[in-house]
Design a protein around this motif. Structure first.
Motif, PDB file in Angstrom:
ATOM      1  N   UNK A  43       0.830  -1.205   0.000  1.00 52.29           N
ATOM      2  CA  UNK A  43       0.000   0.000   0.000  1.00 52.29           C
ATOM      3  C   UNK A  43       0.864   1.255   0.000  1.00 52.29           C
ATOM      4  N   UNK A  44       1.916   1.258   0.814  1.00 49.55           N
ATOM      5  CA  UNK A  44       2.820   2.414   0.852  1.00 49.55           C
ATOM      6  C   UNK A  44       3.472   2.628  -0.507  1.00 49.55           C
ATOM      7  N   UNK A  45       3.906   1.561  -1.149  1.00 51.23           N
ATOM      8  CA  UNK A  45       4.546   1.644  -2.459  1.00 51.23           C
ATOM      9  C   UNK A  45       3.601   2.276  -3.483  1.00 51.23           C
ATOM     10  N   UNK A  46       2.361   1.834  -3.506  1.00 46.33           N
ATOM     11  CA  UNK A  46       1.369   2.374  -4.448  1.00 46.33           C
ATOM     12  C   UNK A  46       1.056   3.839  -4.143  1.00 46.33           C
ATOM     13  N   UNK A  47       0.837   4.162  -2.880  1.00 48.50           N
ATOM     14  CA  UNK A  47       0.491   5.526  -2.495  1.00 48.50           C
ATOM     15  C   UNK A  47       1.621   6.501  -2.794  1.00 48.50           C
ATOM     16  N   UNK A  48       2.823   6.139  -2.429  1.00 43.76           N
ATOM     17  CA  UNK A  48       3.975   7.020  -2.664  1.00 43.76           C
ATOM     18  C   UNK A  48       4.200   7.199  -4.162  1.00 43.76           C
ATOM     19  N   UNK A  49       3.992   6.150  -4.954  1.00 43.64           N
ATOM     20  CA  UNK A  49       4.098   6.261  -6.396  1.00 43.64           C
ATOM     21  C   UNK A  49       3.081   7.231  -6.980  1.00 43.64           C
ATOM     22  N   UNK A  50       1.860   7.218  -6.446  1.00 45.49           N
ATOM     23  CA  UNK A  50       0.816   8.141  -6.913  1.00 45.49           C
ATOM     24  C   UNK A  50       1.152   9.593  -6.569  1.00 45.49           C
ATOM     25  N   UNK A  51       2.009   9.782  -5.582  1.00 45.76           N
ATOM     26  CA  UNK A  51       2.422  11.135  -5.191  1.00 45.76           C
ATOM     27  C   UNK A  51       3.754  11.508  -5.845  1.00 45.76           C
ATOM     28  N   UNK A  52       4.114  10.801  -6.910  1.00 43.73           N
ATOM     29  CA  UNK A  52       5.368  11.024  -7.647  1.00 43.73           C
ATOM     30  C   UNK A  52       6.594  10.825  -6.773  1.00 43.73           C
ATOM     31  N   UNK A  53       6.479   9.931  -5.816  1.00 46.16           N
ATOM     32  CA  UNK A  53       7.589   9.650  -4.927  1.00 46.16           C
ATOM     33  C   UNK A  53       8.179   8.292  -5.188  1.00 46.16           C
ATOM     34  N   UNK A  54       9.066   7.898  -4.303  1.00 46.91           N
ATOM     35  CA  UNK A  54       9.769   6.628  -4.438  1.00 46.91           C
ATOM     36  C   UNK A  54       9.964   6.034  -3.055  1.00 46.91           C
ATOM     37  N   UNK A  55       9.871   4.711  -2.967  1.00 47.86           N
ATOM     38  CA  UNK A  55      10.172   3.995  -1.729  1.00 47.86           C
ATOM     39  C   UNK A  55      11.119   2.867  -2.087  1.00 47.86           C
ATOM     40  N   UNK A  56      12.054   2.585  -1.220  1.00 51.30           N
ATOM     41  CA  UNK A  56      13.006   1.519  -1.474  1.00 51.30           C
ATOM     42  C   UNK A  56      13.754   1.166  -0.209  1.00 51.30           C
ATOM     43  N   UNK A  57      14.775   0.369  -0.366  1.00 51.83           N
ATOM     44  CA  UNK A  57      15.544  -0.042   0.804  1.00 51.83           C
ATOM     45  C   UNK A  57      16.936  -0.493   0.397  1.00 51.83           C
ATOM     46  N   UNK A  58      17.816  -0.451   1.360  1.00 55.08           N
ATOM     47  CA  UNK A  58      19.118  -1.098   1.268  1.00 55.08           C
ATOM     48  C   UNK A  58      19.185  -2.057   2.451  1.00 55.08           C
ATOM     49  N   UNK A  59      19.863  -3.157   2.267  1.00 56.87           N
ATOM     50  CA  UNK A  59      19.887  -4.162   3.324  1.00 56.87           C
ATOM     51  C   UNK A  59      21.197  -4.925   3.314  1.00 56.87           C
ATOM     52  N   UNK A  60      21.558  -5.400   4.461  1.00 56.14           N
ATOM     53  CA  UNK A  60      22.730  -6.252   4.599  1.00 56.14           C
ATOM     54  C   UNK A  60      22.382  -7.338   5.607  1.00 56.14           C
ATOM     55  N   UNK A  61      22.443  -8.588   5.166  1.00 58.06           N
ATOM     56  CA  UNK A  61      22.073  -9.705   6.023  1.00 58.06           C
ATOM     57  C   UNK A  61      22.910  -9.685   7.299  1.00 58.06           C
ATOM     58  N   UNK A  62      22.243  -9.899   8.406  1.00 59.08           N
ATOM     59  CA  UNK A  62      22.820  -9.905   9.759  1.00 59.08           C
ATOM     60  C   UNK A  62      23.270  -8.530  10.238  1.00 59.08           C
ATOM     61  N   UNK A  63      22.989  -7.471   9.472  1.00 52.58           N
ATOM     62  CA  UNK A  63      23.368  -6.125   9.911  1.00 52.58           C
ATOM     63  C   UNK A  63      22.192  -5.168   9.938  1.00 52.58           C
ATOM     64  N   UNK A  64      21.153  -5.392   9.133  1.00 51.13           N
ATOM     65  CA  UNK A  64      19.984  -4.540   9.177  1.00 51.13           C
ATOM     66  C   UNK A  64      19.551  -4.015   7.825  1.00 51.13           C
ATOM     67  N   UNK A  65      18.487  -3.237   7.863  1.00 51.17           N
ATOM     68  CA  UNK A  65      17.858  -2.695   6.664  1.00 51.17           C
ATOM     69  C   UNK A  65      17.541  -1.228   6.881  1.00 51.17           C
ATOM     70  N   UNK A  66      17.690  -0.442   5.840  1.00 46.81           N
ATOM     71  CA  UNK A  66      17.254   0.950   5.854  1.00 46.81           C
ATOM     72  C   UNK A  66      16.218   1.125   4.755  1.00 46.81           C
ATOM     73  N   UNK A  67      14.998   1.454   5.152  1.00 48.87           N
ATOM     74  CA  UNK A  67      13.955   1.803   4.190  1.00 48.87           C
ATOM     75  C   UNK A  67      14.000   3.311   4.007  1.00 48.87           C
ATOM     76  N   UNK A  68      13.693   3.762   2.795  1.00 53.77           N
ATOM     77  CA  UNK A  68      13.622   5.194   2.548  1.00 53.77           C
ATOM     78  C   UNK A  68      12.376   5.504   1.742  1.00 53.77           C
ATOM     79  N   UNK A  69      11.873   6.700   1.927  1.00 48.89           N
ATOM     80  CA  UNK A  69      10.841   7.201   1.046  1.00 48.89           C
ATOM     81  C   UNK A  69      11.202   8.613   0.673  1.00 48.89           C
ATOM     82  N   UNK A  70      10.970   8.928  -0.591  1.00 46.25           N
ATOM     83  CA  UNK A  70      11.262  10.250  -1.136  1.00 46.25           C
ATOM     84  C   UNK A  70       9.988  10.813  -1.728  1.00 46.25           C
TER      85      UNK A  70
END
Length: 77
Positions: A43-70
């Protein structure tokens, strides 16, 4: 504007990364105990896309994940 949300959890395995924004997927370190419908990130991906934005993430196994939205700033009037 960019918002980053970082954790220091288990990260997301490469096998699961393509599924992260697909509906009805729930997974975590203990896959059998995960509860939920798996629709929040979809739902967040669809909504942010409709607002001309972007959502994504970077991740490293056993170290964590960073989600971002622009999201674009509204032009000044």
């Amino acid at each position: 504007i960019r918002l980053n949300i970082k954790d220091n959890g288990t990260g997301i395995s490469s096998e699961k990364q393509d599924l992260i924004f697909k509906s009805l997927n729930t997974f975590g370190p203990d896959y059998a105990s995960e509860e939920g419908l798996g629709v929040s990130l979809t739902a967040a991906h669809k909504l942010i896309g409709k607002m001309s934005g972007q959502i994504g993430f970077t991740t490293e196994v056993d170290k964590g994940t960073t989600f971002f939205l622009e999201l674009p700033l509204a032009p000044k009037e």
